[in-house]
Write an enzyme that holds these catalytic residues in place. Structure first.
Site, PDB file in Angstrom:
ATOM      1  N   ASP A 190      -0.537   2.456   0.481  1.00  0.00           N
ATOM      2  CA  ASP A 190       0.571   3.053   0.011  1.00  0.00           C
ATOM      3  C   ASP A 190       0.727   4.567  -0.111  1.00  0.00           C
ATOM      4  OD1 ASP A 190       3.271   2.952  -1.220  1.00  0.00           O
ATOM      5  OD2 ASP A 190       2.934   1.701  -2.769  1.00  0.00           O
TER       6      ASP A 190
HETATM    7  C1  NOJ Z   1       5.703   3.662  -2.290  1.00  0.00           C
HETATM    8  C2  NOJ Z   1       6.098   2.314  -2.534  1.00  0.00           C
HETATM    9  O1  NOJ Z   1       5.250   1.711  -3.596  1.00  0.00           O
HETATM   10  C3  NOJ Z   1       6.206   1.461  -1.556  1.00  0.00           C
HETATM   11  O2  NOJ Z   1       6.703   0.264  -1.921  1.00  0.00           O
HETATM   12  C4  NOJ Z   1       6.873   2.006  -0.259  1.00  0.00           C
HETATM   13  O3  NOJ Z   1       6.977   0.976   0.521  1.00  0.00           O
HETATM   14  C5  NOJ Z   1       6.245   3.194  -0.041  1.00  0.00           C
HETATM   15  N1  NOJ Z   1       6.453   4.338  -0.974  1.00  0.00           N
HETATM   16  C6  NOJ Z   1       6.983   4.042   1.164  1.00  0.00           C
HETATM   17  O4  NOJ Z   1       8.221   4.327   0.937  1.00  0.00           O
END
Ligand code: NOJ
Length: 775
Positions: free
Chosen positions: A298
């Site tokens: 993530d």
């Molecule tokens: C953080 C989030 O937790 C995740 O769900 C998302 O896909 C990513 N950022 C990318 O934006």
């Protein structure tokens, strides 16, 4: 324009025929890692890897962000320079064909090996045509319908250059304080798994290299929805029995459905952050479940392990790679440390090759080596995005996601004549119809509730509008809840003055529609709440409106189950509208006027108060179960001050018609290995309107080698019936439906007694028994 395209074609042909550059793949039709096509792919990838330098390999593991939807404190600098140096594998958050083409062009014309970039985005519930938030989608209990929303999202996103979506989010959550309940399918593993499969199928289709399919990314692996105290990014602590029997199911279902990528979660799993958890990422995901796709962190997930307390950047980056991570989102830990780690033998070249291969393989499957501009087609972008058909479908889906929580005195549906007082801070907001994670949406294209009522109501309906209150009493809180262009202008007037004006408007009307609740950004990432009531300032408005004694309908906007105890006691009619997407205003109006009969059912229990959380239907019985569902008994597992039961249970939702479901009957009382039991009920529409009902079947294992939940959803079906019509519904139970992971984590069916419950919510059920015998 034409000249540009020819120019790129010439450049591209030059690249593909130039001696030391990447040759276009022979066949892009690779959808699985088996057979002739995968042999071709593997040869291609091995040849390519063989020609890459260590730096180029590490470069492929680097996923940078553009500037469209920043969800962390880091933003990457000098992206162009990095592409030129072969230090980038792909981007997230770059939107539009023009921008994507520009970045791709640098990669495939100006780097040594001309390896194309991959482009990801959070296409969560639609691209430009925005569908209801995932929690609302799940309330349709219609995987086919949900699959189609994912299909349309893929169609639109790929028409605009995107080839990888960070969806589906399949985290089970039992905590409505957690803002990200909005992004998942609620509390149930079985329903969650069905929806996970449907979404993967919708995004990926049956051929990833087609120009209108993209990579799905199952997230957040794993257990992200079980964060302590509902606070986002917080610690998770869970035993393996619960992981395997409850929380893992939707992830596994998505993997089984062929999801081509997985995102590791921010949280720790058994003391080790998921991003560095080798047991989770390699032993479970790759070895046990056979996942063979790309594993991404993530946003800055690697760097965050420094704050988790696992070491410095070099150390945590090495841990992530060794655990099984292939791509590093935004944090640039891999690119800055892996060379040193290799020299110091903290990582092996074999692991770098593995990770690089996974990234290249994803690109190959997308057909990017054959045509790096496959998803850059301006004509498609013009024709296939936000089309009338897509919008009509979004309106239908939004209507089906609405849940009627209460409807006393037949307040609903409304007549298409007379005067409606439409009151509340959300009555006329376009931007707050779409909900969280609609980063690519054009907010102005959303239809507000006011516009929807005007259009659907027609010329005989007069709408009087009043804001009545601010969204939140506290202006700082209001700002936090209305970010990213979802503003609701704050009114400087005194609260009483605003209420007075609203009451005066209400007095001129035949009926009041109160549009209250949360703004879009009060749920979603980093949007946890400790108070899940309708904000107090809005509740005071509601109290005043109720005093007018006019018929009143509460239309609730929410990204989570709210505590509606007060509203349930005082308001005659409550319509839970969630955030229904771009066509939401029309869809809610369709339901309010009765053109659409509501049939949505909640997929996460609505608590009586925050103190009950977590409250969910598939809980364990305990050794001292409550005696009386709504009463208190000393020395039993219950509360002094509230019932154990939620206010609205899982699977609950009303309709303008009524349904009767008979007690279930079984064709035999004993299930044998390899055998089946048929369960039948008759469902009758006992009201006066065409309506849809979700018939739900739950099973309870009465005694097991480990404790088993009081009920588990195992089957469901949604049917439409005309007034007076009845239909026999039958479900087939097999051994699979009683299996679980025992104390050794073996997946078994144990002989013994079982109960089957069938009904139209987890609470409203009738039962029948059966046994499972081995001989
Ligand atoms: C953080 C989030 O937790 C995740 O769900 C998302 O896909 C990513 N950022 C990318 O934006």
């Amino acid at each position: 324009m034409k000249f540009r395209r020819q120019f790129f074609l010439i450049i591209f042909l030059f690249i593909t025929f130039n001696g030391f550059t990447v040759h276009a793949q022979q066949s892009s039709r690779v959808t699985s890692a088996s057979g002739q096509d995968s042999a071709t792919m593997n040869k291609f990838l091995s040849d390519l890897l063989g020609r890459m330098t260590l730096e180029e390999k590490i470069g492929q593991l680097n996923l940078l962000t553009g500037e469209q939807a920043i969800t962390g404190s880091s933003v990457n600098k000098d992206a162009e320079g990095k592409i030129l140096k072969g230090q980038v594998g792909g981007f997230l958050n770059i939107i539009t064909v023009a921008k994507i083409r520009k970045a791709q062009e640098i990669a495939v014309t100006k780097t040594r090996l001309k390896i194309p970039l991959i482009f990801g985005l959070d296409v969560i519930h639609g691209y430009k045509t925005i569908f209801p938030i995932p929690l609302a989608l799940s309330a349709t209990w219609d995987p086919k319908l949900i699959e189609k929303t994912a299909r349309i999202a893929a169609q639109e996103a790929t028409a605009d250059g995107i080839n990888w979506t960070f969806s589906p989010m399949v985290d089970i959550s039992r905590d409505p304080r957690w803002g990200r309940v909005a992004e998942g399918s609620g509390e149930d593993p079985y329903l969650g798994a069905e929806i996970a499969k449907a979404m993967v199928k919708g995004y990926q289709g049956d051929d990833l290299s087609k120009e209108n399919t993209l990579l799905a990314c199952v997230k957040h692996f794993a257990l992200y929805g079980a964060s302590e105290s509902g606070r986002d990014y917080n610690t998770v602590d869970m035993g393996r029995s619960r992981m395997y029997n409850e929380y893992f199911l939707p992830y596994k279902a998505a993997i089984d459905a062929g999801a081509a990528s997985v995102m590791a979660s921010f949280n720790e799993v058994d003391g080790i952050p998921a991003t560095a958890n080798k047991w989770l990422l390699t032993d479970v995901l790759r070895k046990e479940w056979g996942f063979s796709g790309m594993l991404v962190t993530d946003y800055t997930g690697i760097n965050e392990m420094i704050d988790h307390g696992l070491g410095g950047l070099q150390e945590v980056s090495a841990k992530a790679l060794n655990a099984g991570i292939d791509m590093d989102m935004v944090g640039e830990g891999f690119i800055t440390t892996l060379t040193n780690s290799l020299e110091e033998k903290k990582v092996s070249e074999k692991d770098i090759d593995r990770a690089c291969r996974m990234v290249l393989e994803a690109k190959y499957k997308l057909g990017l080596f054959e045509d790096p501009y496959r998803y850059c087609n301006e004509q498609r972008a013009e024709k296939e995005i936000f089309t009338a058909d897509h919008r009509a479908f979004a309106r239908k889906v939004a209507g089906k996601s609405v849940v009627l929580l209460k409807n006393e005195k037949q307040t609903l549906p409304l007549k298409k004549s007379g005067t409606i007082a439409l009151i509340g801070p959300l009555a006329d907001s376009k931007a707050n119809m779409v909900g969280t994670w609609s980063v690519s949406a054009n907010l102005n294209t959303a239809v507000s509730l006011k516009e929807g009522l005007e259009q659907v109501g027609g010329s005989k309906v007069r709408i009087l509008l009043a804001k009545g209150s601010n969204l939140m009493q506290d202006s700082a809180q209001q700002t936090r809840g209305t970010m990213f262009g979802r503003t609701i202008p704050r009114d400087d007037r005194n609260e009483n003055e605003m209420i007075k004006e609203a009451v005066a408007v209400a007095m001129k009307a035949d009926v009041i529609v109160a549009a209250l609740g949360e703004a879009s950004e009060m749920s979603g990432e980093s949007a946890s709440r400790t108070d899940i009531n309708v904000p107090q300032v809005q509740q005071r408005l509601l109290e005043a409106l109720l005093k007018t004694a006019k018929p009143l309908v509460l239309v609730l906007f929410n990204g989570r189950p709210l505590d509606l105890s007060w509203e349930n006691e005082h308001v005659p009619s409550i319509l839970n509208a969630w955030f229904g997407g771009t066509e939401s205003g029309l869809a809610i109006a369709d339901v309010l006027f009765g053109d659409v009969n509501p049939g949505g059912k909640i997929t996460a229990s609505f608590p009586r108060n925050v103190g009950q959380i977590p409250v969910y239907y598939n809980h364990k019985n305990t050794g001292r179960p409550q005696n009386d569902k709504h009463g208190f008994t000393k020395y039993r597992s219950n509360y002094l001050d509230a019932s154990n039961e939620p206010l609205f249970p899982f699977g609950y939702g009303l309709s303008y018609t009524t349904f009767g479901i008979t007690a279930p009957m079984v064709d035999k009382k004993v299930l044998s290995p390899g055998g089946t039991i048929k369960v039948k009920v008759d469902v009758k529409n006992t009201g006066t309107r065409l309506g849809e009902e979700v018939v739900q079947l739950y099973i309870r294992d009465m005694a097991g080698s480990i404790t088993r939940p009081v009920k588990e959803l195992k089957k469901f079906t949604k049917i439409a019936l005309m007034p007076g019509e009845s239909r026999e519904i039958s479900f087939t139970i097999t051994e699979e439906d009683i299996k679980f992971y025992n104390a050794d984590l073996a997946y078994v069916a144990e002989p013994g007694d079982f109960k089957i419950y069938v009904g139209n919510s987890a609470e409203q059920v009738k039962e029948v028994d059966f046994s499972y015998l081995k001989n």
